[in-house]
Design a protein around this motif. Structure first.
Motif, PDB file in Angstrom:
ATOM      1  N   VAL A  99       1.295  -1.116  -0.055  1.00  0.00           N
ATOM      2  CA  VAL A  99      -0.179  -0.078  -0.060  1.00  0.00           C
ATOM      3  C   VAL A  99       0.715   1.348  -0.095  1.00  0.00           C
ATOM      4  CG1 VAL A  99      -1.102   1.761   1.192  1.00  0.00           C
ATOM      5  CG2 VAL A  99      -1.753  -1.402   1.178  1.00  0.00           C
ATOM      6  N   SER A 100       1.738   1.347   0.689  1.00  0.00           N
ATOM      7  CA  SER A 100       2.994   2.248   0.830  1.00  0.00           C
ATOM      8  C   SER A 100       3.260   2.404  -0.125  1.00  0.00           C
ATOM      9  CB  SER A 100       3.364   2.418   2.328  1.00  0.00           C
ATOM     10  OG  SER A 100       4.402   1.417   2.334  1.00  0.00           O
ATOM     11  N   SER A 101       3.761   1.536  -1.003  1.00  0.00           N
ATOM     12  CA  SER A 101       4.770   2.251  -2.274  1.00  0.00           C
ATOM     13  C   SER A 101       3.618   2.004  -3.932  1.00  0.00           C
ATOM     14  CB  SER A 101       5.503   0.869  -2.534  1.00  0.00           C
ATOM     15  OG  SER A 101       4.650  -0.548  -3.492  1.00  0.00           O
ATOM     16  N   ALA A 102       2.264   1.879  -3.165  1.00  0.00           N
ATOM     17  CA  ALA A 102       1.530   2.219  -5.078  1.00  0.00           C
ATOM     18  C   ALA A 102       0.846   3.727  -4.093  1.00  0.00           C
ATOM     19  CB  ALA A 102       0.378   0.937  -4.068  1.00  0.00           C
ATOM     20  N   VAL A 103       0.824   3.905  -2.953  1.00  0.00           N
ATOM     21  CA  VAL A 103       1.092   5.786  -2.715  1.00  0.00           C
ATOM     22  C   VAL A 103       1.610   5.716  -2.829  1.00  0.00           C
ATOM     23  CG1 VAL A 103       0.468   7.273  -0.998  1.00  0.00           C
ATOM     24  CG2 VAL A 103      -0.746   5.191  -0.994  1.00  0.00           C
ATOM     25  N   LYS A 104       3.573   6.280  -2.861  1.00  0.00           N
ATOM     26  CA  LYS A 104       4.243   6.863  -3.208  1.00  0.00           C
ATOM     27  C   LYS A 104       4.042   6.350  -4.720  1.00  0.00           C
ATOM     28  CE  LYS A 104       7.586   5.771  -0.020  1.00  0.00           C
ATOM     29  NZ  LYS A 104       7.959   4.938   0.499  1.00  0.00           N
ATOM     30  N   ASN A 105       4.275   5.725  -5.336  1.00  0.00           N
ATOM     31  CA  ASN A 105       4.299   6.321  -7.009  1.00  0.00           C
ATOM     32  C   ASN A 105       2.832   6.894  -7.691  1.00  0.00           C
ATOM     33  OD1 ASN A 105       6.319   4.290  -7.100  1.00  0.00           O
ATOM     34  ND2 ASN A 105       5.375   2.924  -7.233  1.00  0.00           N
ATOM     35  N   LEU A 106       1.808   7.391  -6.689  1.00  0.00           N
ATOM     36  CA  LEU A 106       1.527   8.376  -7.315  1.00  0.00           C
ATOM     37  C   LEU A 106       1.068   9.372  -7.158  1.00  0.00           C
ATOM     38  CD1 LEU A 106      -2.428   6.986  -7.295  1.00  0.00           C
ATOM     39  CD2 LEU A 106      -2.697   7.751  -5.168  1.00  0.00           C
ATOM     40  N   LYS A 107       0.418  10.003  -8.797  1.00  0.00           N
ATOM     41  CA  LYS A 107       0.658  11.213  -9.581  1.00  0.00           C
ATOM     42  C   LYS A 107      -1.052  12.169  -9.224  1.00  0.00           C
ATOM     43  CE  LYS A 107       3.489   9.120 -13.151  1.00  0.00           C
ATOM     44  NZ  LYS A 107       3.836   7.749 -13.108  1.00  0.00           N
ATOM     45  N   GLY A 108      -0.571  13.016  -8.705  1.00  0.00           N
ATOM     46  CA  GLY A 108      -2.063  13.689  -8.751  1.00  0.00           C
ATOM     47  C   GLY A 108      -3.084  13.963 -10.413  1.00  0.00           C
ATOM     48  N   GLY A 109      -4.105  13.300  -9.287  1.00  0.00           N
ATOM     49  CA  GLY A 109      -4.947  13.260 -11.041  1.00  0.00           C
ATOM     50  C   GLY A 109      -5.076  11.610 -10.461  1.00  0.00           C
ATOM     51  N   GLU A 110      -4.485  11.258 -10.292  1.00  0.00           N
ATOM     52  CA  GLU A 110      -4.472   9.306 -10.517  1.00  0.00           C
ATOM     53  C   GLU A 110      -5.503   9.433  -8.852  1.00  0.00           C
ATOM     54  OE1 GLU A 110      -1.076   7.232 -12.869  1.00  0.00           O
ATOM     55  OE2 GLU A 110      -0.428   7.317 -11.058  1.00  0.00           O
ATOM     56  N   ILE A 111      -5.884   7.925  -9.710  1.00  0.00           N
ATOM     57  CA  ILE A 111      -6.860   7.559  -8.029  1.00  0.00           C
ATOM     58  C   ILE A 111      -6.384   5.854  -8.053  1.00  0.00           C
ATOM     59  CG2 ILE A 111      -9.471   6.918  -7.445  1.00  0.00           C
ATOM     60  CD1 ILE A 111     -10.557   8.403  -9.801  1.00  0.00           C
ATOM     61  N   LEU A 112      -5.916   6.014  -6.869  1.00  0.00           N
ATOM     62  CA  LEU A 112      -6.345   4.794  -5.959  1.00  0.00           C
ATOM     63  C   LEU A 112      -7.130   3.673  -5.025  1.00  0.00           C
ATOM     64  CD1 LEU A 112      -3.927   2.351  -5.660  1.00  0.00           C
ATOM     65  CD2 LEU A 112      -2.639   3.245  -3.267  1.00  0.00           C
ATOM     66  N   LEU A 113      -7.835   2.712  -5.459  1.00  0.00           N
ATOM     67  CA  LEU A 113      -8.343   1.923  -5.050  1.00  0.00           C
ATOM     68  C   LEU A 113      -7.818   0.833  -4.260  1.00  0.00           C
ATOM     69  CD1 LEU A 113     -10.946   1.046  -3.810  1.00  0.00           C
ATOM     70  CD2 LEU A 113     -11.380  -0.338  -6.157  1.00  0.00           C
ATOM     71  N   LEU A 114      -7.420   0.720  -2.202  1.00  0.00           N
ATOM     72  CA  LEU A 114      -7.384  -0.404  -1.925  1.00  0.00           C
ATOM     73  C   LEU A 114      -8.116  -0.993  -1.961  1.00  0.00           C
ATOM     74  CD1 LEU A 114      -6.330   1.736   1.223  1.00  0.00           C
ATOM     75  CD2 LEU A 114      -5.200   1.411  -0.842  1.00  0.00           C
ATOM     76  N   GLU A 115      -7.614  -2.647  -1.632  1.00  0.00           N
ATOM     77  CA  GLU A 115      -8.496  -3.768  -1.097  1.00  0.00           C
ATOM     78  C   GLU A 115      -9.233  -3.623  -0.102  1.00  0.00           C
ATOM     79  OE1 GLU A 115     -10.777  -5.970  -1.688  1.00  0.00           O
ATOM     80  OE2 GLU A 115      -9.163  -7.450  -2.830  1.00  0.00           O
ATOM     81  N   ASN A 116     -10.459  -4.376  -0.312  1.00  0.00           N
ATOM     82  CA  ASN A 116     -10.935  -4.337   0.882  1.00  0.00           C
ATOM     83  C   ASN A 116     -10.348  -4.236   2.344  1.00  0.00           C
ATOM     84  OD1 ASN A 116     -13.862  -4.722   3.222  1.00  0.00           O
ATOM     85  ND2 ASN A 116     -14.395  -6.768   1.980  1.00  0.00           N
ATOM     86  N   LEU A 117     -11.392  -3.599   3.437  1.00  0.00           N
ATOM     87  CA  LEU A 117     -10.388  -2.993   4.445  1.00  0.00           C
ATOM     88  C   LEU A 117     -10.806  -4.286   5.327  1.00  0.00           C
ATOM     89  CD1 LEU A 117     -11.420   0.507   4.828  1.00  0.00           C
ATOM     90  CD2 LEU A 117      -9.079   0.444   4.807  1.00  0.00           C
ATOM     91  N   ARG A 118     -11.128  -4.692   6.171  1.00  0.00           N
ATOM     92  CA  ARG A 118     -12.135  -5.508   6.261  1.00  0.00           C
ATOM     93  C   ARG A 118     -11.247  -6.745   6.267  1.00  0.00           C
ATOM     94  NH1 ARG A 118     -18.514  -4.583   7.679  1.00  0.00           N
ATOM     95  NH2 ARG A 118     -17.928  -2.235   8.584  1.00  0.00           N
ATOM     96  N   PHE A 119     -10.319  -7.153   5.658  1.00  0.00           N
ATOM     97  CA  PHE A 119      -9.827  -8.356   5.105  1.00  0.00           C
ATOM     98  C   PHE A 119      -8.621  -8.317   6.471  1.00  0.00           C
ATOM     99  CE2 PHE A 119     -10.198  -9.008  -0.040  1.00  0.00           C
ATOM    100  CZ  PHE A 119     -11.302  -9.373   0.806  1.00  0.00           C
TER     101      PHE A 119
END
Ligand code: ADP
Ligand code: MG
Length: 387
Positions: A99-119
């Motif tokens: 998750v943290s590395s996916a967020v690091k690679n995120l650019k302005g205008g991009e949308i990142l959906l994380l997997e089900n929090l309740r896992f």
């Protein structure tokens, strides 16, 4: 007034964690059976995306105990990819390094959906380590998950305490609708209550007395009130412990000028036979309101300025006892009044009957809208900053 996303300034290129309610029904192939909740989240997602934020979306789905491939949010990512082409990424984890590395690679205008929090079991425990992890992902937190706003979980309650925050458009709309409905209703204000148990609805009815002009009570809960008035209810569902409370409610309503109407006839099960009766015999079980009651209730609905409906007026899952709920839903859909429907079963009934476009406000949160109607403060919204 709670701070909304409109009040957030200079958010370009900022990391925004947006808690959505993507708790939609899926079939075993991952097809979304009802997209209402995602659809209702789109205005907030679109707004933040247009502000060029690095948008991190998170949600729960169902009640998994650990990882469950049938409760993955991947189908929701696919749905969003269609609406925001080339902008959406999916992270198959809700916590940890991925998750943290996916967020690091995120650019302005991009949308990142994380997997089900309740896992991750820490979500529902509002676990401090998970709260910190989620908070570390973003600069700003936005809550638009109305459906879980009555819960204190890591991704709504916990994280809101750690970051500058705001509510999204969906929560804003829900709050506005309910506060206007109770503080400044169009009159006559007619509230319709049903459902199985009085216990679930006592606070709700108490909150409406003095605010509504008329309360119509049907469904299983009506039998506790009828018993309180000395009417024979046969073997119908009843909360015997609450007969005195029901009496108090009837008295309080009278004192406050709120008219309460109860069923005057019934569709009842007599052994195996379905009977339409004015009065019930000892062995009968009342399972729907009868035609005279439908007429009586419809008259009130027709002349209403505002309608609030919670709870089916019969055991509507069974075809034989559906007519009351169907007729009430139809009358609300037809009426010119401002109409609000809240509660899982009531909203479900409106959707099944295809009346959803004819209702002014169909609340997206079952439990959360119940709490709002009860006049309670929702914890996950309470922790959002005020202006
Ligand atoms: P909502 O989800 O809209 O808040 P509730 O959960 O309070 O509504 O009530 C819905 C349930 O009430 C349904 O399962 C329905 O079958 C049940 N119900 C309604 N009328 C009766 C009745 N007369 N006897 C038994 N159950 C009833
Ligand atoms: Mg229900």
């Amino acid at each position: 007034m709670k701070r909304t996303i409109r009040d957030l300034k200079n958010i370009k290129d900022k990391r925004v964690l947006l808690r959505c309610d993507f708790n939609v029904p899926l079939d075993k192939y991952g097809d979304i059976l009802d997209d209402t909740r995602i659809f209702e989240s789109l205005p907030t997602i679109k707004y933040l995306n247009e502000q060029n934020c690095k948008l991190i979306l998170c949600s729960h789905l169902g009640r998994p105990k650990g990882y469950d491939k049938y409760l993955s949010l991947f189908p929701v990512a696919v749905y969003l990819m269609k609406r925001f082409p080339n902008k959406v990424k999916f992270c198959p984890k809700a916590s940890g390094k991925e998750v943290s590395s996916a967020v690091k690679n995120l650019k302005g205008g991009e949308i990142l959906l994380l997997e089900n929090l309740r896992f991750d079991a820490r979500e529902e425990q509002n676990d401090e380590t998970f709260v910190k992890e989620l908070a570390s992902l973003a600069d700003i937190y936005v809550d638009d998950a109305f459906g879980v706003a009555h819960r204190k979980h890591a991704s709504n309650y916990g994280v809101a305490l750690k970051l500058p925050n705001a509510i999204g458009f969906l929560i804003e709309k829900e709050l506005n609708v309910f506060s206007k409905a109770f503080e400044n209703p169009s009159r006559p204000f007619v509230a319709i209550f049903g459902g199985a148990k009085v216990k679930d609805k006592l606070t709700l009815i108490n909150n409406v007395i003095g605010k509504a002009d008329t309360i119509l009570i049907g469904g299983g809960m009506a039998y506790t009130f009828l018993l309180a008035k000395g009417v024979n209810i046969g073997k119908s569902i009843v909360d015997l412990d609450l007969v005195d409370d029901a009496k108090d409610i009837l008295e309080k309503a009278q004192k406050n000028g709120t008219k309460i109407l109860l069923p005057i006839d019934h569709v009842a099960l007599d052994g195996e036979k379905v009977r339409k009766v004015l009065l019930m015999d000892q062995d009968m079980v009342g399972l729907d309101i009868g035609k005279d009651t439908i007429k009586l209730f419809k008259k009130e609905i027709k002349t209403a300025g505002q309608i609030l409906w919670n709870g089916p007026v019969g055991k509507y899952e069974d075809k034989r006892f559906r007519k009351g709920t169907f007729e009430i839903a139809k009358a609300i859909a037809k009426s010119k009044a401002y109409s609000i429907v809240g509660g899982g079963d009531s909203v479900g009934a409106i959707n099944t009957l295809g009346f959803n476009k004819k209702i002014n406000h169909l609340s997206t949160g079952g439990g959360a809208s119940m709490k709002l109607m009860e006049g309670k403060v929702l914890p996950a919204i309470e922790v959002i900053d005020t202006l």
